[in-house]
Motif scaffolding. Sequence first.
Motif, mmCIF file in Angstrom:
data_model
loop_
_atom_site.group_PDB
_atom_site.id
_atom_site.type_symbol
_atom_site.label_atom_id
_atom_site.label_comp_id
_atom_site.label_asym_id
_atom_site.label_seq_id
_atom_site.Cartn_x
_atom_site.Cartn_y
_atom_site.Cartn_z
ATOM 1 N N LEU A 175 4.955 1.460 26.435
ATOM 2 C CA LEU A 175 6.049 2.045 25.668
ATOM 3 C C LEU A 175 5.848 3.552 25.508
ATOM 4 N N PRO A 176 6.930 4.309 25.273
ATOM 5 C CA PRO A 176 6.812 5.765 25.145
ATOM 6 C C PRO A 176 6.443 6.217 23.736
ATOM 7 N N PHE A 177 5.774 5.359 22.981
ATOM 8 C CA PHE A 177 5.319 5.680 21.631
ATOM 9 C C PHE A 177 3.809 5.907 21.725
ATOM 10 N N ILE A 178 3.352 7.103 21.401
ATOM 11 C CA ILE A 178 1.969 7.482 21.662
ATOM 12 C C ILE A 178 1.263 7.865 20.367
ATOM 13 N N LYS A 179 0.160 7.203 20.108
ATOM 14 C CA LYS A 179 -0.672 7.523 18.948
ATOM 15 C C LYS A 179 -1.476 8.786 19.219
ATOM 16 N N THR A 180 -1.562 9.655 18.213
ATOM 17 C CA THR A 180 -2.451 10.809 18.298
ATOM 18 C C THR A 180 -2.926 11.182 16.902
ATOM 19 N N HIS A 181 -4.177 11.657 16.826
ATOM 20 C CA HIS A 181 -4.697 12.238 15.594
ATOM 21 C C HIS A 181 -4.878 13.749 15.750
ATOM 22 N N ALA A 182 -4.436 14.287 16.873
ATOM 23 C CA ALA A 182 -4.671 15.701 17.159
ATOM 24 C C ALA A 182 -3.845 16.602 16.251
ATOM 25 N N VAL A 183 -4.458 17.683 15.818
ATOM 26 C CA VAL A 183 -3.711 18.740 15.158
ATOM 27 C C VAL A 183 -2.733 19.310 16.184
ATOM 28 N N ARG A 184 -1.535 19.673 15.764
ATOM 29 C CA ARG A 184 -0.546 20.236 16.696
ATOM 30 C C ARG A 184 -0.746 21.751 16.753
ATOM 31 N N ALA A 185 -1.541 22.166 17.740
ATOM 32 C CA ALA A 185 -1.930 23.573 17.826
ATOM 33 C C ALA A 185 -2.429 23.868 19.225
ATOM 34 N N GLU A 186 -2.807 25.113 19.450
ATOM 35 C CA GLU A 186 -3.464 25.479 20.703
ATOM 36 C C GLU A 186 -4.908 25.007 20.662
ATOM 37 N N PHE A 187 -5.370 24.470 21.783
ATOM 38 C CA PHE A 187 -6.745 23.982 21.894
ATOM 39 C C PHE A 187 -7.322 24.559 23.179
ATOM 40 N N HIS A 188 -8.242 25.524 23.024
ATOM 41 C CA HIS A 188 -8.780 26.249 24.173
ATOM 42 C C HIS A 188 -7.658 26.785 25.071
ATOM 43 N N GLY A 189 -6.640 27.364 24.424
ATOM 44 C CA GLY A 189 -5.553 27.978 25.161
ATOM 45 C C GLY A 189 -4.511 27.025 25.706
ATOM 46 N N GLN A 190 -4.661 25.729 25.417
ATOM 47 C CA GLN A 190 -3.724 24.717 25.890
ATOM 48 C C GLN A 190 -3.050 24.042 24.682
ATOM 49 N N PRO A 191 -1.798 23.617 24.833
ATOM 50 C CA PRO A 191 -1.171 22.896 23.721
ATOM 51 C C PRO A 191 -1.796 21.514 23.559
ATOM 52 N N SER A 192 -2.178 21.174 22.343
ATOM 53 C CA SER A 192 -2.742 19.839 22.122
ATOM 54 C C SER A 192 -1.682 18.754 22.275
ATOM 55 N N ILE A 193 -0.415 19.128 22.073
ATOM 56 C CA ILE A 193 0.720 18.226 22.258
ATOM 57 C C ILE A 193 1.663 18.862 23.264
ATOM 58 N N ASN A 194 1.949 18.149 24.326
ATOM 59 C CA ASN A 194 2.799 18.662 25.394
ATOM 60 C C ASN A 194 4.265 18.568 24.980
ATOM 61 N N THR A 195 4.803 19.668 24.491
ATOM 62 C CA THR A 195 6.177 19.658 23.982
ATOM 63 C C THR A 195 7.204 19.475 25.094
ATOM 64 N N LYS A 196 6.821 19.713 26.349
ATOM 65 C CA LYS A 196 7.758 19.569 27.464
ATOM 66 C C LYS A 196 8.177 18.112 27.677
ATOM 67 N N VAL A 197 7.348 17.172 27.204
ATOM 68 C CA VAL A 197 7.684 15.754 27.375
ATOM 69 C C VAL A 197 7.845 15.066 26.016
#
Length: 300
Positions: A94-116
Amino acid sequence: MSEAKGRPLFWIASYPHSGDLAVRSFLQQAAKIKGYRPKEPASLEYINRDVPWDTDVWFYREVIGKAPSEMSEQEIAAARPKIHDYLSKKYPGLPFIKTHAVRAEFHGQPSINTKVSGGGVYLIRNPLNLVMAFAYAAKKKPLDAIKLLATSEYRQPTTAQNALEPWGSWSENVQSWTEPSLPQDLVLRFEELLNDPRAQFKRLSDHMGLGLDAKELKKASDEAIKTLGIEGKKASNEPWKKGLSPAYVRSVLEVHAQQMVRFGYLTNEVLNFAEVDRDMVLRSSAALRQMEAANMNVAH
């Protein structure tokens, strides 16, 4: 050839022990009612397959070709958007994804891919009871849990099952998902979910546009409540009142009061127990957040 178009992902986001299993179980039940995997039961046995956690080591092996234990923090950070892209375009669950990640930059990369991303639900729980939940789960002293929730830019280390994940502190995690308030994101309080799960599941269903009629909503809610064993349970302040001293509660407030007040957790009961002034702890937590603001990205 044009790139395959993915389905938008819906994030089940939270600081750990804040109720994601209840939401994931409801979504699994709702999907089953709508015809998902009709030959298999909706059960917790399949929850990580149906509503997966984005840190699962299987995804790293499948997408990157390496286990997270073989990867640096920077490599894991760079892999996260690729894994989210895979979950959007190729994963059969299913397209429901669990995450505990802070929504921020992580080593210059987005921790959450807003494009999808198509939106999310953020589950929030009183940090005083979170301290007790962490202490109980890890069999540690409450002070260790207090320190964990207060650790700015905290990363949960890689394990045999899951890749390293950037949590941040409790306040950083909460702020990253709730400020600013976005129309595609819904905030659910753990306490309300426990006190009236059917009403909160309806809010979730309406927000996500699941298309459940009244009968289907009742069935999905009832099955999730039964699976989780939460019928008749009520949220209580007793865990933290019995397990934490006034000094320990005061230390939590001095760090997290600014976010606690936004969600109704900075009550007179809490302030009187800790023997502190509301304005004082709000100033203390605000000053701490200002010091952390320059380091809001989880890593540099």
